[in-house]
Every structure is written in structure tokens, then in C-alpha cells.
Design a protein around this motif. Sequence first.
Motif, PDB file in Angstrom:
ATOM      1  N   ASN A 110     -13.002  -4.935  -3.168  1.00 56.35           N
ATOM      2  CA  ASN A 110     -11.934  -5.722  -3.789  1.00 56.35           C
ATOM      3  C   ASN A 110     -11.455  -6.889  -2.943  1.00 56.35           C
ATOM      4  OD1 ASN A 110     -10.696  -4.758  -6.437  1.00 56.35           O
ATOM      5  ND2 ASN A 110     -11.157  -2.848  -5.387  1.00 56.35           N
ATOM      6  N   HIS A 351      -4.267   0.947   5.594  1.00 57.30           N
ATOM      7  CA  HIS A 351      -4.297  -0.506   5.367  1.00 57.30           C
ATOM      8  C   HIS A 351      -3.098  -1.023   4.586  1.00 57.30           C
ATOM      9  CE1 HIS A 351      -8.528  -1.116   6.656  1.00 57.30           C
ATOM     10  NE2 HIS A 351      -8.637   0.138   6.264  1.00 57.30           N
ATOM     11  N   VAL A 439      -3.483  -1.616  11.290  1.00 61.90           N
ATOM     12  CA  VAL A 439      -4.460  -2.686  11.476  1.00 61.90           C
ATOM     13  C   VAL A 439      -3.878  -3.961  12.086  1.00 61.90           C
ATOM     14  CG1 VAL A 439      -6.145  -1.830   9.813  1.00 61.90           C
ATOM     15  CG2 VAL A 439      -4.223  -3.218   9.003  1.00 61.90           C
ATOM     16  N   ASN A 468      -7.044  -5.832  13.463  1.00 62.64           N
ATOM     17  CA  ASN A 468      -8.308  -6.226  12.826  1.00 62.64           C
ATOM     18  C   ASN A 468      -8.982  -7.386  13.549  1.00 62.64           C
ATOM     19  OD1 ASN A 468      -7.326  -5.682   9.329  1.00 62.64           O
ATOM     20  ND2 ASN A 468      -8.132  -4.295  10.854  1.00 62.64           N
ATOM     21  N   GLY A 659      -4.142  -8.906   7.260  1.00 63.32           N
ATOM     22  CA  GLY A 659      -4.773 -10.161   6.874  1.00 63.32           C
ATOM     23  C   GLY A 659      -5.971 -10.370   7.792  1.00 63.32           C
TER      24      GLY A 659
HETATM   25  C1  F58 Z   1      -6.097  -4.918   3.006  1.00 60.69           C
HETATM   26  N1  F58 Z   1      -6.060  -3.901   1.995  1.00 60.69           N
HETATM   27  C2  F58 Z   1      -4.713  -5.329   3.467  1.00 60.69           C
HETATM   28  N2  F58 Z   1      -6.858  -2.888   0.091  1.00 60.69           N
HETATM   29  O1  F58 Z   1      -3.941  -5.734   2.372  1.00 60.69           O
HETATM   30  C3  F58 Z   1      -4.868  -6.475   4.460  1.00 60.69           C
HETATM   31  O2  F58 Z   1      -3.628  -6.838   4.987  1.00 60.69           O
HETATM   32  C4  F58 Z   1      -5.794  -6.048   5.596  1.00 60.69           C
HETATM   33  O3  F58 Z   1      -6.097  -7.136   6.415  1.00 60.69           O
HETATM   34  C5  F58 Z   1      -7.090  -5.495   5.047  1.00 60.69           C
HETATM   35  O4  F58 Z   1      -6.844  -4.453   4.121  1.00 60.69           O
HETATM   36  C6  F58 Z   1      -7.984  -4.938   6.135  1.00 60.69           C
HETATM   37  O5  F58 Z   1      -7.284  -4.067   6.945  1.00 60.69           O
HETATM   38  C7  F58 Z   1      -6.935  -3.926   0.974  1.00 60.69           C
HETATM   39  O6  F58 Z   1      -7.759  -4.809   0.875  1.00 60.69           O
HETATM   40  C8  F58 Z   1      -7.601  -2.771  -1.029  1.00 60.69           C
HETATM   41  O7  F58 Z   1      -8.262  -3.669  -1.468  1.00 60.69           O
HETATM   42  C9  F58 Z   1      -7.550  -1.419  -1.726  1.00 60.69           C
HETATM   43  C10 F58 Z   1      -8.768  -1.205  -2.586  1.00 60.69           C
HETATM   44  C11 F58 Z   1      -8.693   0.097  -3.359  1.00 60.69           C
HETATM   45  C12 F58 Z   1      -7.431   0.246  -4.141  1.00 60.69           C
HETATM   46  C13 F58 Z   1      -6.206   0.001  -3.291  1.00 60.69           C
HETATM   47  C14 F58 Z   1      -6.271  -1.299  -2.499  1.00 60.69           C
END
Ligand code: F58
Length: 824
Positions: A110, A351, A439, A468, A659
Motif C-alpha cells: 500500500n 508502524h 520506526v 527507518n 515517513g
Molecule cells: C507507514 N505505515 C507509516 N501502513 O505510516 C509511515 O509513517 C512509516 O514511515 C512507514 O509505515 C514505514 O515504517 C504504513 O504504510 C500501511 O500501509 C498499512 C497497510 C495495511 C493496512 C494498515 C496500514
Amino acid sequence: MEGLKKDVIRHVVSSLGSDYASKSAYNYYNALALAVRDRLIDNWIKTQRSYYDEKAKRVYYLSLEYLPGKSLMNNLHCLGIYETARKAMSDLGFSLEDLAEQEWDAGLGNGGLGRLASCFLDSMATLGIPGYGYGIRYDYGIFHQVIEDGKQVEQADNWMRVGNPWAYERGQHLFPVRFFGEVKNWTDEYGRLRHTWTAGDTVLAMPCDMLVPGWDNHHVINMRLWSARSDVEFDLDFFNTGNYLGAVEEKIFDEKISKVLYPSDQIEEGRELRLKQQYFFVTATIQDILRRFRKKHQDMTELPQSVAIQLNDTHPAIAIAELMRILLDEDLLDWEVAWDICVSTFAYTNHTILPEALETWPVSLLERMLPRHMQIIYEINARFLREVERVARSEDCGQLCHRDLDHLKQRVSLIQERPIKSVRMAHLAIIGSHSVNGVAALHTELLKARVFDDFQRLYPQKINNKTNGVTPRRWLWSANQPLSRLIASHIGTGFVRNLDELTQLEPLAADPAFREAWRAAKLENKQRLQAYIKRKLMRELHTEHLFDVHIKRIHEYKRQVLNLLHVVTAYNRLRHGQAADFTPRTVFFGGKAAPSYFMAKRIIHAINAVAATVNADSRVNDKLQVVYLPNYCVSQAERVIPATELSEQISTAGMEASGTGNMKFALNGALTIGTWDGATIEMAQAIGPELLFIFGMREDELVSLRQHGYNPMLYYHGDEELREALDMLRSDAFSPGQHGLFAPLVDNLLHGGDRFFVLADYRQYLGAQQDVGRLYLDQEEWTRRSILNAARMGFFSSDRAISQYAREIWDVAPMAGLQNGKGA
Ligand code: F58
């Protein structure tokens, strides 16, 4: 070069069954990819053998999502044959860039979480860490976004329709996956109660391997993605009873499990198929891990010395119950022994702190689909709550826990009772792991102080930070050749493996000739983007404009609306003739909205509506342009980021866990306009806050504003420009004939509480944007800052992040001979 050419032609003929004389770009791309894969596979085999020979401890990264993007260019660079390939393909009549366009992005994720997983695999390969990525090979990845009449329309991403030359499908190594059924109790020879799960339905998991090469080191690791296969072909009865069509239907039903990636972002989508995906993935992976382990070990208590398993968020957390089930029911270990093995093996990365993103599963669903796992979860919980009681009564937890024991137990329990009885997957992941990491520094502090504060008191050593990072191979070297070549011509190429070497650029920031060369590289990237936009969107960009870019998932907390309010305000000032000193800029937006996220979709519509009005207004459009980039994805980011001058990182303080886009932009010389949030804070600290445009309320200030009663109407009434912008959005200034189209956005801010404090930060954001515009007029100073930003980004390499995971969580070392990069 001749060797590569021969191999490509051979593949066109013998692997693809085509005439090499018919110059199809599609065939030549595939043939080149196969020739590259040939060059990876020997090293992959050697790498895997060396793990066995050296009895290396292995790291397994479990992630429901990966975003590898395209592989061709990255693999050519890692193998050091980019130039060779370019010449070879040119001899054959193709431009390498055009061929690379033939590849589809592997969009198996995603957003940030999936891309981080891919950066981490790249770093494990480069650092020589014995690592494996495990995931699902979705037939349909993240949807393809098109914009129709300003609105997002989702189209299926059938990324494998034309095949995937990078993957090895291993149809001969299938693992059974079971669901439903029942649990039988029995008593073993020592009189202990034992359990056997006889499951109802079975499907098969087929491994598909994609090779992940390190940088110039002969180390190639594996990303193993599971694809669901039906077992009905093996069920001869079905066919023999003449129910042929029934059998085929069942086959299709089974294979649905790995059909599609759930396109949700920060919102939990609790659907039965999603739980099936999770368990399908987890059991196949654990079976594979244990198969490998048992080749050399009999004693399961040795597992934590040989295996580390990292859970990328809670999505694979059911793995904890699955390993327990195997150890208890198949290896017949005692509970305590099995539990110690689990906790020592697993580690969990969180995350998000957004409560709506914390995953839960209804007990009733788990009881039906995975009855034995539900029993195990209950038992984990019962033992855990007894331990909580013991710790709370002991002195080291202090009086508070003791007095509040019942509430404490309710808060930390694996089971929540309301609104429906469910399992809290984050609690399972915390209890079942020896390490829980955030992270970025602020994110980790918020985990400790807010989201998991009870666990922090119970296990003060468990929660730790791993900020990260991003891979410099893809995000600098491969994406930005003009800048990379310039850097390399001054400090060599060592920075690609050791990003700290970029600090050697610092003195060059004072050198006017270097600054000019730096600007020339940025301009080349802007021109490349200009050509791309012309081809794709039939729009002409002004490369002398400031390129101001906001690309990421569309979400209220990421505050694309704040940016939009700045655009509308700038538009008004220009219209009203109040902006004589306005610095011309083009504002780019890009990102996907979860298909079920009404507000995010309406935001996309509003951006496109404002863009249409501004771009059509000849009074302003030589100074202000707005571009919506449809279908934001990894390969698009690789084009846009090198051309960016201003990076928008304007989330509500405390809401963006880390981020990683923020890092990619700064590494490529963009200046950041941003809030004191996520890893942007650490970037500001590393670079020097005066070299970024930091604005807005901080997390603690927002907490206190909320506590004292935040009233967005005060801002509305107190700020004329803000009022004008909001009123225009609410009326039909940007939506002629569709009155009230954007009223939900405005009402949400004014009457819905403005949960993300857009209005509170508006005025300061405008001020910071004014500073940006002013500084851009001084190109020498802008460039100096741009160079210093990039020069100080060494810390944000995923190599640093992975080294920390390896040392502080996994206790693994790089393979002998690979510590300093180059392999044998
Ligand atoms: C992201 N989360 C954070 N979750 O929002 C971002 O700040 C961070 O840099 C990144 O992770 C890496 O640590 C994120 O992308 C999702 O996409 C999930 C996918 C499955 C459903 C719930 C959200």
C-alpha cells in the motif's frame, strides 16, 4: 558485452519462442531480464549454500506487503553491468530506458510499510546478512488509479498478465495450509493433556522466489512469495464422482486467497479473507523456516540461536500462535519451553499510533477458522494476566498498578470485550516478542508514553527505536544518475554502500562551480520530468518554476488539505494583485486513496478541481500551476523525487510514525517544508533545523490545545484569507454546477472538530511557504542548502537501520568476507 547480447538473442528465440529479427520491445525487455536473472542465480545458489556451510543464523522478515517497483535497472546497477547493458541494447536497436518502461511495477503493498520492507531486503543483501523476505504473491497488487472528471477511479492491477521474468515458481515444493475443523484432546504417556487440530479445508502454498542482489558483492538473497494453489487436483474422489464442475469451482475458490492485496491504509479492514491471507502466509512461512532448521538441528530449543523472525506490523502476528501450536502439538514440548522459544525468536515492528489502524480479529471468527490458535491465545492471555498480577503486586511496579489492577488487566488483555469480543493483535505481538520497535524517535516515545504505556511499565526493556532508512542504491544511484555521477566525480562511489561518505560534499557547498553543476543536474531531472508529463498528461511544465511536491497516500493526517489551502490562498493573492513578489511555482500532488475512504477521495477531487480552475486562469497560470500525478507508485517516485526542489512533509505532529519519502527527497537535494513529526525531526537534527522550513505546532502543544478545547471556528473567524479560501471551497467556486461538492471537507474542519489541526497550523504554514519563495530567488543560497541537506543524510540509509536491527534485535552478523562490502 558480446556475451550479454548473445544471451539476450538466445532468450528471445529459445525462452520466448520469437524471431529475434522482429524487434519487439516487450520481447527484448523479457529476454534481457532473463539474461540478468541468469547472472543472479549462480550467486543466489552460492549464497544459500554458504548459509548452511557456515551454520549462519538467519533472519526472516515477514511482511504482508512489499513494494519492489521495477527490478531491471536496479539489478543491472547492483551487478555493475548497467553500461554494458546500455551499449548491448543500443547495438540491438533499443534504448535501455525504453526497455525498462516495459516492466510493470510489482505493487504488492500500500505505501510506506511495504516500501520499507523492500529497502530492508536490499540492505540485507548489500550488508551480507543471511536474510529472507517472506510475503504473498498477490495476482492483483495495489489498484491502478486513473483520474476521471477529477475523481479517483480504481482499476485492477493485473501486473502478471504479461508474465514475470524475475520469479522462479516452484510448483514442486507445495506446503499444505489448513483451516476450520476441530480440536481433539488426548492424554500423553505422562498424563498430560494434549491437543490435535484436525482441520477441515486444505489449500496449498506454492513458493515464488524473486532474487534480491546486494550491491557489487555476489550476495543474493531471496524474497519468497506464496501463491495459493488448490489441492482439488489431488482429490481424485471429487473427479471420480463426476462432479467435475464442482471441483473446478472449489479450485477457483481456494486460489482466491492470494488473488488481491487489500487496498487499505491506516484503517483496519476486518474481512474473513484477509485473516485467511494472514494465516495462509504465516503457516507456509513457518513450515518453510522449520524445514530448513530441521535439516541441521533436532533440538527445537536451539531455534532462537539459529532463527530470528521480524514481524512487519501485526499482520503476521498469528505466527506466534502458529509456532506455539507446532511446538506444543507436534513437537510435544511443555508450554514454558515452547513459550521461551517463541519469545526469543520473534520481534515486532509497529508502524502506527492511529487507534483505528490497530488490528483486532473477532473471537468468533478465529474460533471458527483457527480453533486451536484461539485456544492457544486464550492460554497465552491467562498466563500473561497472572504474570501481570504478580508484577503489579510486586514492588517494582509501584502502587499505581496495584490499586488499579482490574483496569490494568482489562487494558492489557489480549481480548477486548467491546464493541465485539476480539483479539488485539498488537498485544499478542508485544507479549510474544522479545523486542518491540517503533520506526522513529518520536514515534517510539509515543508508543512508550501513550499507546503501549502499560507494557512499557511491565517490560521496560522491550520497546526500542529503530529509525527507518531508505536504500541509496535505488533512491539515489539508480533514480538520479545525473546527481550521482556528479557526486561520484568528486568523492568516488563509496557513498552508494556507505552513505555517511556524503559528508565529504559539505566543503563543496561553498564552491560556486560545484553549485552550478549541482543546479545543472537538478535541471536535467526537471527536464526529464517535463518530458514525462508531456508524454503522459499532455501538459507543458515550466522548468523555471519551483517544483513543490506532495506525494504519498492521501490521508487526512497527512494534510494534503493544508497544502491545498495554501494553493487557494496563493491563487487569491495573485488574482487580487496582492502578490507582486510571488515566486513562480508548480505544485504537484500524487497519491492513492483507500477505495472505501470517502474523505480521502473527496480530497483528490478537490485538488483536481482547484487545479482545473487555477491552470485555466490566464491571470495567474504563468506563476502558479497545479499538477495531479495519477497512479503514484514506486517507479513514478523515482522520476519525480530527483526533480523535486521542495518536499512537503506536513503531517499533524505525532501522527506520521516516521515517513520515508521525506528521506528520499532530502537525499536528492530537495529542501523540506515540514512539521516536527516522525523522522523529519531527526532529519532536521542531522541537517540543522535552519536548513529546513519547519513550522507548526508540536505534538505536546497539540495535546494541550486539545485538552484546553480546540475551537477551529476561532481560526476561521480570526483569519480573513483562511475564511476566503474555505468559503470558496464550500461554495461552488471550484465546482461549478455541483453545489456543495466540497462542503464535507470544509464542514469536517469547521464543525467536525478538525481532528488533524489543519486550521491551527494554516497561518504558520503560509509563513513558511513565504520563506521558501523568498529563498528560492537566491539560487546560490538555495543550492548551498540543497547540497548540505543531501550531504547530511548518511544516517537515513536503510543500511544503518538494518545494521541496528542485526546487532540490537536479531543478534546476527554479516557473512564472513562480506562485512566490508565486496564479496569473494
Ligand atoms: C507507514 N505505515 C507509516 N501502513 O505510516 C509511515 O509513517 C512509516 O514511515 C512507514 O509505515 C514505514 O515504517 C504504513 O504504510 C500501511 O500501509 C498499512 C497497510 C495495511 C493496512 C494498515 C496500514
